[in-house]
Design a protein around this motif. Structure first.
Motif, PDB file in Angstrom:
ATOM      1  N   LYS A  39       0.829  -1.209   0.000  1.00 37.14           N
ATOM      2  CA  LYS A  39       0.000   0.000   0.000  1.00 37.14           C
ATOM      3  C   LYS A  39       0.863   1.259   0.000  1.00 37.14           C
ATOM      4  O   LYS A  39       0.585   2.211  -0.732  1.00 37.14           O
ATOM      5  CB  LYS A  39      -0.934   0.006   1.224  1.00 37.14           C
ATOM      6  CG  LYS A  39      -2.152  -0.878   1.068  1.00 37.14           C
ATOM      7  CD  LYS A  39      -2.970  -0.906   2.316  1.00 37.14           C
ATOM      8  CE  LYS A  39      -4.206  -0.107   2.314  1.00 37.14           C
ATOM      9  NZ  LYS A  39      -5.098  -0.112   1.234  1.00 37.14           N
ATOM     10  N   TYR A  43       1.120   3.904  -3.123  1.00 39.47           N
ATOM     11  CA  TYR A  43       0.745   5.299  -2.891  1.00 39.47           C
ATOM     12  C   TYR A  43       1.882   6.238  -3.268  1.00 39.47           C
ATOM     13  O   TYR A  43       1.659   7.299  -3.849  1.00 39.47           O
ATOM     14  CB  TYR A  43       0.343   5.512  -1.431  1.00 39.47           C
ATOM     15  CG  TYR A  43      -0.179   6.904  -1.180  1.00 39.47           C
ATOM     16  CD1 TYR A  43      -1.465   7.256  -1.569  1.00 39.47           C
ATOM     17  CD2 TYR A  43       0.611   7.864  -0.584  1.00 39.47           C
ATOM     18  CE1 TYR A  43      -1.956   8.530  -1.360  1.00 39.47           C
ATOM     19  CE2 TYR A  43       0.142   9.148  -0.368  1.00 39.47           C
ATOM     20  CZ  TYR A  43      -1.139   9.478  -0.761  1.00 39.47           C
ATOM     21  OH  TYR A  43      -1.603  10.745  -0.557  1.00 39.47           O
ATOM     22  N   SER A  49      -4.301   4.452  -3.603  1.00 40.29           N
ATOM     23  CA  SER A  49      -4.253   3.385  -2.610  1.00 40.29           C
ATOM     24  C   SER A  49      -4.901   2.137  -3.189  1.00 40.29           C
ATOM     25  O   SER A  49      -5.903   2.226  -3.914  1.00 40.29           O
ATOM     26  CB  SER A  49      -4.995   3.820  -1.348  1.00 40.29           C
ATOM     27  OG  SER A  49      -4.961   2.794  -0.391  1.00 40.29           O
ATOM     28  N   SER A  51      -6.921  -1.447  -2.636  1.00 38.39           N
ATOM     29  CA  SER A  51      -7.907  -1.928  -1.668  1.00 38.39           C
ATOM     30  C   SER A  51      -7.519  -3.303  -1.143  1.00 38.39           C
ATOM     31  O   SER A  51      -6.612  -3.967  -1.659  1.00 38.39           O
ATOM     32  CB  SER A  51      -9.284  -2.002  -2.319  1.00 38.39           C
ATOM     33  OG  SER A  51      -9.304  -3.038  -3.278  1.00 38.39           O
ATOM     34  N   ARG A  52      -8.234  -3.726  -0.140  1.00 42.06           N
ATOM     35  CA  ARG A  52      -7.974  -5.052   0.425  1.00 42.06           C
ATOM     36  C   ARG A  52      -8.360  -6.146  -0.561  1.00 42.06           C
ATOM     37  O   ARG A  52      -7.809  -7.235  -0.540  1.00 42.06           O
ATOM     38  CB  ARG A  52      -8.694  -5.235   1.748  1.00 42.06           C
ATOM     39  CG  ARG A  52     -10.181  -5.383   1.606  1.00 42.06           C
ATOM     40  CD  ARG A  52     -10.831  -5.586   2.957  1.00 42.06           C
ATOM     41  NE  ARG A  52     -12.255  -5.369   2.845  1.00 42.06           N
ATOM     42  CZ  ARG A  52     -13.150  -6.267   3.170  1.00 42.06           C
ATOM     43  NH1 ARG A  52     -12.782  -7.414   3.665  1.00 42.06           N
ATOM     44  NH2 ARG A  52     -14.424  -6.007   3.026  1.00 42.06           N
ATOM     45  N   GLU A  85      -6.842  -2.679   6.133  1.00 42.26           N
ATOM     46  CA  GLU A  85      -7.739  -1.706   5.499  1.00 42.26           C
ATOM     47  C   GLU A  85      -8.420  -0.832   6.549  1.00 42.26           C
ATOM     48  O   GLU A  85      -8.528   0.389   6.391  1.00 42.26           O
ATOM     49  CB  GLU A  85      -8.789  -2.445   4.662  1.00 42.26           C
ATOM     50  CG  GLU A  85      -9.711  -1.552   3.885  1.00 42.26           C
ATOM     51  CD  GLU A  85      -9.064  -1.012   2.624  1.00 42.26           C
ATOM     52  OE1 GLU A  85      -9.594  -0.024   2.088  1.00 42.26           O
ATOM     53  OE2 GLU A  85      -8.051  -1.555   2.175  1.00 42.26           O
TER      54      GLU A  85
END
Length: 117
Positions: A39, A43, A49, A51-52, A85
């Motif tokens: 992550k 970024y 970002s 996601s899970r 998350e």
């Protein structure tokens, strides 16, 4: 009015079960840190970002790279990405600096599948 019930259990695992718990804790910690690294890297490079759900799709590839993760059920590993998350969401919603973050005094929670214990 809806009433919720909670049950609290005390466990006394034998040596084999204790070893399995430590494997699960270690694997969840590894996946959490791996997801955090992904992550942050995403970024920094794309200003986006992931996601899970994207991390969960990457888990089979991670399991093929690290064979010892195959011994752990997928629900436990996906639970680690869920916790990651939630931590990211709370962090950016409250906009705390890293020096202000305090570790809560809560017990460690993992998701165990009853078929593997």
């Amino acid at each position: 009015m809806c009433m919720l019930k909670a049950y609290k259990y005390r466990m006394y695992p034998n040596k084999e079960q204790e070893k399995l718990f430590f494997q699960h804790f270690g694997a969840c910690r590894f996946v959490y840190n791996w997801g955090l690294e992904n992550k942050i890297r995403t970024y920094e490079s794309d200003s986006k970002s992931i996601s899970r759900f994207t991390l969960n799709k990457m888990l089979p590839e991670l399991k093929s790279e690290h064979v010892w993760l195959k011994d752990i059920n997928s629900q436990s590993l996906q639970g680690a990405t869920l916790h990651l998350e939630n931590a990211f969401t709370r962090f950016f919603r409250e906009k705390k600096r890293i020096s202000e973050i305090q570790i809560p005094e809560k017990p460690i929670t993992i998701i165990l599948s009853p078929t593997r214990i």
